[in-house]
Design a protein around this motif. Structure first.
Motif, short mmCIF file in Angstrom:
data_model
loop_
_atom_site.label_atom_id
_atom_site.label_comp_id
_atom_site.label_asym_id
_atom_site.label_seq_id
_atom_site.Cartn_x
_atom_site.Cartn_y
_atom_site.Cartn_z
N UNK A 87 1.06 -1.26 0.03
CA UNK A 87 -0.14 -0.09 -0.59
C UNK A 87 0.97 1.27 0.35
N UNK A 88 1.81 1.38 0.96
CA UNK A 88 2.35 2.82 0.72
C UNK A 88 3.44 2.85 -0.75
N UNK A 89 3.86 1.27 -1.40
CA UNK A 89 4.87 1.47 -2.39
C UNK A 89 3.55 1.86 -3.54
N UNK A 90 2.33 2.03 -3.41
CA UNK A 90 1.70 2.05 -4.12
C UNK A 90 1.49 3.62 -4.11
N UNK A 91 1.48 4.33 -3.42
CA UNK A 91 1.82 5.75 -3.35
C UNK A 91 2.94 6.16 -4.14
N UNK A 92 3.74 6.16 -3.39
CA UNK A 92 5.30 6.31 -4.46
C UNK A 92 4.86 6.04 -5.34
N UNK A 93 4.85 4.73 -6.17
CA UNK A 93 4.87 4.46 -7.11
C UNK A 93 3.69 5.76 -7.95
N UNK A 94 2.45 5.85 -7.82
CA UNK A 94 1.82 7.28 -7.42
C UNK A 94 2.72 8.05 -7.91
N UNK A 95 2.97 8.72 -7.71
CA UNK A 95 4.24 10.27 -6.95
C UNK A 95 4.78 9.61 -8.47
N UNK A 96 5.58 8.76 -8.35
CA UNK A 96 6.39 8.75 -9.83
C UNK A 96 5.81 9.15 -10.98
N UNK A 119 8.12 19.40 -13.37
CA UNK A 119 7.09 20.84 -12.16
C UNK A 119 7.78 20.22 -11.24
N UNK A 120 7.19 21.21 -10.00
CA UNK A 120 7.12 20.84 -9.16
C UNK A 120 6.01 19.54 -8.90
N UNK A 121 6.18 18.45 -7.99
CA UNK A 121 5.50 17.41 -7.90
C UNK A 121 5.00 17.15 -5.69
N UNK A 122 4.16 16.43 -5.19
CA UNK A 122 4.27 16.01 -4.23
C UNK A 122 4.66 14.47 -3.95
N UNK A 123 5.63 14.51 -3.20
CA UNK A 123 7.09 13.58 -2.80
C UNK A 123 7.40 13.39 -1.62
N UNK A 124 5.78 13.41 -0.66
CA UNK A 124 6.23 12.81 0.20
C UNK A 124 6.81 11.24 0.79
N UNK A 125 5.22 10.43 -0.43
CA UNK A 125 5.87 8.98 0.48
C UNK A 125 7.03 8.48 -0.25
N UNK A 126 7.45 9.02 -1.33
CA UNK A 126 8.66 8.71 -1.58
C UNK A 126 10.04 8.84 -0.95
N UNK A 145 13.58 9.98 -13.44
CA UNK A 145 13.50 8.70 -12.40
C UNK A 145 13.55 7.72 -13.38
N UNK A 146 13.90 6.27 -13.21
CA UNK A 146 13.81 5.76 -13.48
C UNK A 146 13.27 4.07 -12.68
N UNK A 147 12.35 3.32 -13.28
CA UNK A 147 11.20 2.54 -12.44
C UNK A 147 11.61 1.57 -13.34
N UNK A 148 12.80 0.66 -12.68
CA UNK A 148 12.59 -0.87 -13.04
C UNK A 148 11.84 -1.99 -12.85
N UNK A 149 10.54 -2.77 -13.15
CA UNK A 149 9.66 -3.18 -13.52
C UNK A 149 10.19 -4.75 -13.60
N UNK A 150 10.15 -5.50 -12.16
CA UNK A 150 11.21 -7.22 -12.54
C UNK A 150 9.49 -8.16 -12.13
N UNK A 151 8.95 -9.08 -12.92
CA UNK A 151 8.31 -9.92 -12.91
C UNK A 151 8.72 -11.09 -12.04
#
Length: 266
Positions: free
Chosen positions: A9-18, A167-174, A213-219
């Motif tokens: 749940x916490x990770x999804x908040x960071x993913x949304x920010x990213x 542009x500036x974005x909220x990044x609190x969870x990250x 930001x680069x997010x590597x997604x692994x299965x």
């Protein structure tokens, strides 16, 4: 399980920010069922725009699955990406060496360094260190998949300005995730401070520096092994305060989007 669900749940908040910050999501595409499920999850469930996703297949040459009457692994991987309109790339070992040849190279290195002993009965000699990849010696993954995929995605981000925050974005969870994971206080503060665009003087002029930001997604999935189950779902893998090409901060994340899915759910 409860801890991993709370983490998800916490990770999804960071993913949304990213995602909102314009991150580039790298779909590591083996062509298998987990790669397929992962891309469906990214696009159809989370709604990540396809223009923010690139799909990369690490071609293992002769070691790729092949059937005379069916598409090869590489073609299956490409079909998956094309189906969703995602840009598709193929990478190989940085030296273009086949996996079988790398095993031979490692065997010769072991021999040259004296990593062998007399076999029982004095019939000859045998290697003490195996040249083959294994669960504890995962050099094939790092050399043939991880390293070339990371290099290509970094080049794409720097050359095309992909993944750059405009542009500036909220990044609190990250920021909270970095605070929790990074032990080096100085490094942690640097990473948190650079999550947002900032001004600095270059050759006597003030300029706005925007992070990428680069997010590597692994299965990888927890059901496959205990080690994979205990891995953090999202973690910072590499951080560069000043990339060589753009001069701006570059964050490389490692994300396991389907870590909690069972084989049946996949």
């Amino acid at each position: 399980v409860a801890v991993k669900i709370a983490e998800a749940r916490e990770v999804l908040k960071s993913i949304e920010e990213l995602q909102e910050a314009g991150a580039l999501f790298v779909h590591n595409n083996s062509g298998g069922k987990d790669s397929q499920a992962m891309l469906i999850y990214l696009i159809e469930v989370l709604g990540i725009p396809t223009q923010q996703i690139v799909s990369i297949h690490a071609d293992l040459g002769a070691m790729e699955w092949e059937h005379p009457e069916k598409p090869k692994t590489r073609q299956i991987a490409e079909n998956l990406a094309r189906h969703y309109g995602v840009e598709f790339f193929v990478v190989e070992h940085t030296r273009g060496v086949p996996l079988t040849e790398r095993v031979t190279e490692r065997a010769m290195t072991h021999i040259a360094k004296g990593r062998y002993q007399e076999s029982e009965g004095g019939a000859g000699y045998e290697l003490v260190a195996s040249p083959f990849p294994s669960s504890t010696e995962r050099w094939c993954t790092s050399e043939f998949k991880t390293a070339p995929c990371e290099q290509l995605s970094t080049d794409l981000a720097e050359e095309r300005e992909l993944g750059k925050m405009h542009e500036r974005r909220p990044m609190d969870a990250t920021a909270a995730l970095l605070t929790h994971q990074e032990e080096d206080l100085e490094e942690r503060q640097d990473q948190i401070d650079h999550l947002q665009p900032f001004s600095k003087t270059v050759r006597g002029r003030r300029t706005l520096v925007k992070p990428s930001f680069i997010v590597h997604c692994l299965g990888l999935r927890a059901e496959e092994s205990d080690d994979r189950g205990y891995e953090p779902m999202l973690r910072i893998k590499k951080y560069t305060a000043r990339s060589t090409k753009t001069g701006s901060p570059l964050y490389l994340w490692r994300w396991l989007p389907i870590q909690l899915l069972s084989t049946e759910e996949v």
